[in-house]
Structures are given as C-alpha cells and as structure tokens.
Scaffold this active site. Structure first.
Site, PDB file in Angstrom:
ATOM      1  N   HIS A 107       0.825  -1.207   0.000  1.00 26.43           N
ATOM      2  CA  HIS A 107       0.000   0.000   0.000  1.00 26.43           C
ATOM      3  C   HIS A 107       0.857   1.254   0.000  1.00 26.43           C
ATOM      4  O   HIS A 107       2.052   1.221   0.282  1.00 26.43           O
ATOM      5  CB  HIS A 107      -0.918   0.035   1.230  1.00 26.43           C
ATOM      6  CG  HIS A 107      -0.183   0.122   2.536  1.00 26.43           C
ATOM      7  ND1 HIS A 107       0.541  -0.919   3.052  1.00 26.43           N
ATOM      8  CD2 HIS A 107      -0.046   1.142   3.411  1.00 26.43           C
ATOM      9  CE1 HIS A 107       1.086  -0.561   4.203  1.00 26.43           C
ATOM     10  NE2 HIS A 107       0.761   0.702   4.435  1.00 26.43           N
ATOM     11  N   ASP A 109       0.411   4.783   2.107  1.00 29.06           N
ATOM     12  CA  ASP A 109      -0.375   5.071   3.309  1.00 29.06           C
ATOM     13  C   ASP A 109      -1.642   5.890   3.031  1.00 29.06           C
ATOM     14  O   ASP A 109      -1.579   6.943   2.376  1.00 29.06           O
ATOM     15  CB  ASP A 109       0.488   5.803   4.349  1.00 29.06           C
ATOM     16  CG  ASP A 109       1.426   4.841   5.057  1.00 29.06           C
ATOM     17  OD1 ASP A 109       1.023   3.696   5.310  1.00 29.06           O
ATOM     18  OD2 ASP A 109       2.564   5.243   5.340  1.00 29.06           O
ATOM     19  N   HIS A 257       4.777   0.312   0.300  1.00 31.35           N
ATOM     20  CA  HIS A 257       5.504  -0.506   1.274  1.00 31.35           C
ATOM     21  C   HIS A 257       4.608  -1.614   1.810  1.00 31.35           C
ATOM     22  O   HIS A 257       3.386  -1.597   1.629  1.00 31.35           O
ATOM     23  CB  HIS A 257       6.058   0.354   2.413  1.00 31.35           C
ATOM     24  CG  HIS A 257       5.007   1.078   3.189  1.00 31.35           C
ATOM     25  ND1 HIS A 257       4.365   2.195   2.707  1.00 31.35           N
ATOM     26  CD2 HIS A 257       4.459   0.837   4.400  1.00 31.35           C
ATOM     27  CE1 HIS A 257       3.488   2.617   3.583  1.00 31.35           C
ATOM     28  NE2 HIS A 257       3.509   1.815   4.620  1.00 31.35           N
ATOM     29  N   ARG A 272       4.802   6.334  14.687  1.00 32.60           N
ATOM     30  CA  ARG A 272       4.701   6.771  13.301  1.00 32.60           C
ATOM     31  C   ARG A 272       4.063   8.154  13.239  1.00 32.60           C
ATOM     32  O   ARG A 272       3.062   8.409  13.908  1.00 32.60           O
ATOM     33  CB  ARG A 272       3.840   5.741  12.584  1.00 32.60           C
ATOM     34  CG  ARG A 272       3.692   5.925  11.125  1.00 32.60           C
ATOM     35  CD  ARG A 272       2.791   4.831  10.569  1.00 32.60           C
ATOM     36  NE  ARG A 272       1.620   5.472  10.016  1.00 32.60           N
ATOM     37  CZ  ARG A 272       0.846   4.979   9.060  1.00 32.60           C
ATOM     38  NH1 ARG A 272       1.100   3.794   8.562  1.00 32.60           N
ATOM     39  NH2 ARG A 272      -0.185   5.635   8.607  1.00 32.60           N
TER      40      ARG A 272
HETATM   41  C1  SIN Z   1       2.928   0.889   7.926  1.00 26.78           C
HETATM   42  O1  SIN Z   1       3.030   2.056   8.265  1.00 26.78           O
HETATM   43  O2  SIN Z   1       2.276   0.555   6.963  1.00 26.78           O
HETATM   44  C2  SIN Z   1       3.668  -0.133   8.742  1.00 26.78           C
HETATM   45  C3  SIN Z   1       5.088  -0.209   8.359  1.00 26.78           C
HETATM   46  C4  SIN Z   1       5.843  -1.119   9.284  1.00 26.78           C
HETATM   47  O3  SIN Z   1       5.339  -1.444  10.356  1.00 26.78           O
HETATM   48  O4  SIN Z   1       6.946  -1.518   8.912  1.00 26.78           O
END
Ligand code: SIN
Length: 287
Positions: A107, A109, A257, A272
């Site tokens: 995806h 984000d 990612h 995050r």
């Molecule tokens: C995400 O923000 O999609 C998770 C990324 C991660 O936990 O490595």
C-alpha cells in the site's frame, strides 16, 4: 542504473540499493536538526524516496512531531487510535495477542484520503530477534517500465481508493470501535505527477484501490490485477532489516511498502508520524 549520489556536507548518505533507498548517518534527530541538515535530508528524500536514519537515540514524541512538521502540516489517521496525549502519533505495536499487524499488504499510506500523506516517519524501539522487515517498492520505476502503449492507455484514467473494506474492525483489539472511525474514499489519477520532482509514478495499490472508474467492472478488475502484479515485482523492491531505533522516512507519492509479520509471538513496537500531502495531480503523458 544506480542513482547518482549528490554531494552532502552536513549528513552522510549511502545508497541502500541502486534503485531505491538511502541510509543516513551523521544526524541525531533527537538532538535537533540544523536548517542545513534539513535541506540536505529533504534533497536526499526526493532523490532516494525512502531514507533510513541509522544510529538514532529513541526520539521523543515531541521531537518526532517537530521533525515531521519541518516537512509540512501533519496528517491524522482516519481510523487508527493515536498515542495517548499525542493525536499526531500512531503507535505501531504488534505482540502475541495482536489480531492484525499494520501494513501487511502492499500500500501507499491512507491513499483513500482526499489528501493522502506525503510521507511517513516510523521509528522502531522494540524489535523481534529476527524478522519484522519492511519492503518498499519504487513506483517511478514501475511506471517507467510499462510499455509506451500501456502508459498512454493509463494516462488520464482515475481510480477509486476506498477503505470501508479495510478499517471497520481493524483496530478493535486496540480499543478503537467502529462508531468512532471514518472510512474515506477518494478518486485519484492512476498515474500521478510528483509535485516536487515532476516525475510520473504509478499510483494504485492492492490495499485501497478498488476500481478504475472509466472502465467496466470486468475491465477494471483485469487491468488493476495486472498493475498490482507489476507494481509488486521484485525488480522495484527493497527489503529493509531494521536496527534498534532506526527511523525510516518514506515518500508515499512514489513508493509503496509492506510490513512482514513473520515474528509472532514476538513484539515489535514504534511510533509513526505522517505528513499531509496534496491532492494527487494527473501526470501528462509524454511519449
Ligand atoms: C505501515 O506504516 O504501513 C507499517 C510499516 C511497518 O510497520 O513496517
């Protein structure tokens, strides 16, 4: 071809892989970032799409918010619970009792938002002894490697990015109930122009993109499946093995990612921050 490395004088930058990513050393985010370092970090971010800040101390929530704000107004997640006292912070926390891990499918984000996040900064403080890597995929490269005929076909098409199949129930094990969540849905160009680099990038992903609006349902399904498979090819990918307190900062406008949950029952935890982006702009097709 490996990306040429620009000259930097206030940070150390090392290519992570020829196609994507750079490791950054020589800056301690918790201690503060000078205007010169910020300017070089921003250039490296635009050149390499995902940065991995090594040798960091744990960054306090205040400092991470302050660092994020250097890049723009912060974005608030529509559905995930925030850290107590810090609405700007989304805690990533997976442990033996977790029902889901965040980001397990490819995806970009919150691409379902009208103004999806420009970038995401994640620092991990608790890591499993092995596993818990994050994969990234280069969406400039994915666009550039399509045939000219396919680029021309996709130019001008739009796609719906929805979240009502993603968010309901997703965070219930963390105390977030569906009555409190918003499930945005937005229409974005299939090929977007990056507002800073002006480069075209493929902008569809398996998690949120549900339909190419100008095609019939059947056509849309076939074309989206082909684009998801293309965007997820190993040719465009890197896989990052985290070190304690590493912070990754990725550009959601030109990379996707995926987080690998291969470490159950071990724990993985971090914070995050996301920076609000602009409405994705349609790319011009240039044969
Ligand atoms: C995400 O923000 O999609 C998770 C990324 C991660 O936990 O490595």
């Amino acid at each position: 071809m490996p990306k040429p490395l620009a000259r930097y004088s206030t940070i150390d930058v090392r290519l992570f892989a020829p196609n994507l990513g750079a490791e950054i050393a020589g800056v301690a985010i918790e201690d503060g970032v000078s205007p010169e370092q910020f300017s070089e970090i921003r250039s490296a971010f635009l050149d390499h799409q995902v940065l991995f800040f090594k040798d960091q101390k744990e960054i306090s929530p205040e400092r991470q918010i302050e660092f994020g704000r250097l890049f723009g107004e912060l974005h608030t997640h529509p559905a995930a619970p925030s850290m107590t006292g810090y609405p700007e912070i989304f805690e990533i926390h997976v442990h033996k009792d977790s029902a889901v891990a965040n980001g397990e499918f490819w995806h970009s984000d919150v691409s379902c938002d009208e103004r999806p996040p420009l970038g995401t900064m994640l620092q991990l403080h608790v890591l499993p002894a092995a596993g818990g890597d994050t994969m990234f995929s280069d969406m400039y490269g994915a666009y550039e490697s399509l045939s000219g005929a396919m680029q021309e076909f996709l130019a001008g098409l739009t796609a719906t990015h929805a979240s009502d199949h993603v968010y309901p129930g997703r965070y219930s094990d963390r105390g977030q109930h569906d009555s409190n969540i918003d499930c945005p849905s937005s229409v974005h160009p299939v090929i977007r122009t990056h507002p800073d680099t002006q480069r075209p990038a493929l902008y569809v992903n398996r998690t949120f993109t549900t339909r190419i609006n100008e095609l019939s349902e059947n056509e849309s399904g076939v074309v989206l499946q082909m684009l998801f498979d293309h965007a997820e090819k190993i040719d465009f990918q890197i896989r990052y093995r985290w070190g304690h307190n590493d912070m990754a900062f990725w550009d959601n406008r030109c990379c996707m990612h995926r987080a690998i949950w291969d470490y159950w029952p071990a724990e993985r935890k971090g914070r995050r921050v996301t920076i609000r982006g602009e409405r994705p702009a349609l790319a011009d097709f240039r044969p």
